[in-house]
Motif scaffolding. Structure first.
Motif, mmCIF file in Angstrom:
data_model
loop_
_atom_site.group_PDB
_atom_site.id
_atom_site.type_symbol
_atom_site.label_atom_id
_atom_site.label_comp_id
_atom_site.label_asym_id
_atom_site.label_seq_id
_atom_site.Cartn_x
_atom_site.Cartn_y
_atom_site.Cartn_z
ATOM 1 N N ASP A 105 -20.202 -36.607 -12.888
ATOM 2 C CA ASP A 105 -20.153 -37.302 -14.177
ATOM 3 C C ASP A 105 -18.941 -36.854 -14.985
ATOM 4 N N GLY A 106 -18.319 -37.817 -15.630
ATOM 5 C CA GLY A 106 -17.193 -37.523 -16.506
ATOM 6 C C GLY A 106 -17.173 -38.485 -17.676
ATOM 7 N N ILE A 107 -15.995 -38.711 -18.203
ATOM 8 C CA ILE A 107 -15.819 -39.651 -19.312
ATOM 9 C C ILE A 107 -14.630 -40.550 -18.999
ATOM 10 N N CYS A 108 -14.572 -41.678 -19.677
ATOM 11 C CA CYS A 108 -13.378 -42.518 -19.597
ATOM 12 C C CYS A 108 -13.181 -43.253 -20.919
ATOM 13 N N PHE A 109 -11.942 -43.601 -21.177
ATOM 14 C CA PHE A 109 -11.587 -44.408 -22.339
ATOM 15 C C PHE A 109 -10.343 -45.199 -21.977
ATOM 16 N N PHE A 110 -9.937 -46.101 -22.851
ATOM 17 C CA PHE A 110 -8.825 -46.996 -22.548
ATOM 18 C C PHE A 110 -7.717 -46.842 -23.584
ATOM 19 N N LEU A 111 -6.477 -46.775 -23.110
ATOM 20 C CA LEU A 111 -5.329 -46.797 -24.002
ATOM 21 C C LEU A 111 -5.143 -48.216 -24.536
ATOM 22 N N PRO A 112 -4.393 -48.382 -25.622
ATOM 23 C CA PRO A 112 -4.243 -49.717 -26.211
ATOM 24 C C PRO A 112 -3.755 -50.778 -25.230
ATOM 25 N N GLU A 113 -2.906 -50.390 -24.256
ATOM 26 C CA GLU A 113 -2.394 -51.383 -23.307
ATOM 27 C C GLU A 113 -3.362 -51.649 -22.154
ATOM 28 N N GLY B 158 -6.077 -43.296 -33.441
ATOM 29 C CA GLY B 158 -4.861 -43.133 -32.653
ATOM 30 C C GLY B 158 -4.987 -43.791 -31.294
ATOM 31 N N LYS B 159 -3.988 -43.583 -30.440
ATOM 32 C CA LYS B 159 -3.999 -44.188 -29.107
ATOM 33 C C LYS B 159 -5.162 -43.666 -28.271
ATOM 34 N N LYS B 160 -5.501 -42.394 -28.457
ATOM 35 C CA LYS B 160 -6.574 -41.805 -27.665
ATOM 36 C C LYS B 160 -7.794 -41.477 -28.522
ATOM 37 N N ALA B 161 -7.593 -40.692 -29.546
ATOM 38 C CA ALA B 161 -8.720 -40.223 -30.348
ATOM 39 C C ALA B 161 -8.586 -40.690 -31.790
ATOM 40 N N VAL B 162 -9.654 -40.514 -32.527
ATOM 41 C CA VAL B 162 -9.680 -40.822 -33.958
ATOM 42 C C VAL B 162 -9.455 -39.507 -34.711
#
Length: 295
Positions: free
Chosen positions: A160-168, A121-125
């Motif tokens: 400390d944290g996390i990051c990810f990227f949206l499709p755009e 998906g846009k964020k998670a699987v």
């Protein structure tokens, strides 16, 4: 009139966890398999969400799992001054393995195991449940380090944290471990009332959705936890009805513009990807009050 003592007590109880635990252990074993194409990389697997925070209620379904790449890390230097930013940039080095490569490898491995049940998906699987296995969301992300200081001498101050990227391409930052630790501390500070009260509000929200008083999506669980995190510890406790009344009355009269997320890294209310629209919070609290008054 008010919601009964018995109803509040029932709503405050934690939902079942047996299937969730089995799903998580199975999924963790798959993600941590030595035969996976990313196994030699540095990564961590952990939970986030209601099951991690023990605020799950009856009806919670998805198991939220994070697999975080630690071989590289992204940085948030917003709070550094210009001199600190220059100092940091002079010391940083580029990674040789990318988050995109890691995510592709994780999705390929999950697909090899679960086949068509895997839906990126846009964020998670998303992994569809099967039999006793619950639905699961796997968030593939990288480590994030938010710097608050970067001195010439001594250790920098960071979270400390996390990051990810949206499709755009938009980068989303979050701090699930900080969120969980702060909620646990709040629970202790309120003599075990905080998570109990979160579950009450979540169950009440679900009841209002079922009765079509509010729409699904108005008050996500993450924001309910964040909202209640801002309630002073002395407002919690007493009887079920007194606890609920004191917490609700404080929330309605409070200056909610000052509310922070439970991770204490963002404001709770706003229009960003990790904030709750203020109008939705107001509508939710108004519906809660009306429901309680009519009970």
């Amino acid at each position: 009139m008010a919601i009964s003592e018995t109803q509040l007590e029932t709503w405050g109880k934690q939902g079942p966890t047996a299937q969730f635990t089995a799903t998580y252990e199975t999924l963790r074993g798959v993600l941590n398999d030595p035969l996976s194409p990313y196994y030699l990389k540095s990564f961590e697997i952990f939970l986030q969400g209601s099951y991690k925070n023990t605020t799950n209620v009856y009806g919670d379904s998805d198991v939220d799992v994070v697999i975080r790449l630690d071989s590289i890390f992204y940085t948030d230097t917003y709070f550094l001054n210009d001199e600190e930013k220059r100092r940091y940039n002079s010391q940083r080095s580029a990674g040789t393995y990318t988050l995109d490569e890691f995510k592709a490898a994780v999705i390929a491995w999950l697909t090899k195991t679960y086949g068509n049940d895997v839906k990126p998906g846009k964020k998670a699987v998303f992994i569809k449940g099967n039999g006793t296995r619950r639905d699961a969301d796997v968030l593939v992300c990288a480590k994030l380090r938010r710097y608050y200081t970067f001195p010439a001498y001594g250790d920098p101050l960071y979270v400390d944290g996390i990051c990810f990227f949206l499709p755009e391409g938009t980068r989303i930052e979050n701090f699930p471990e900080k969120h969980s630790a702060n909620c646990t501390q709040k629970h202790q500070d309120t003599r075990q009332w905080f998570k109990h009260t979160v579950r009450i509000f979540k169950n009440l929200r679900n009841a209002m959705i079922e009765k079509k008083i509010v729409e699904d999506g108005l008050a996500p669980s993450y924001f309910i936890e964040g909202m209640l995190y801002n309630v002073p510890k002395e407002r919690y406790g007493g009887s079920e009805q007194l606890n609920f009344k004191d917490v609700l009355n404080w929330l309605i009269s409070a200056d909610r513009d000052k509310f922070v997320c439970a991770n204490e890294q963002f404001k709770l209310l706003g229009n960003g990807h990790v904030t709750w629209p203020a109008a939705n919070c107001t509508r939710f609290l108004s519906a809660v009050k009306t429901y309680n008054d009519a009970a």
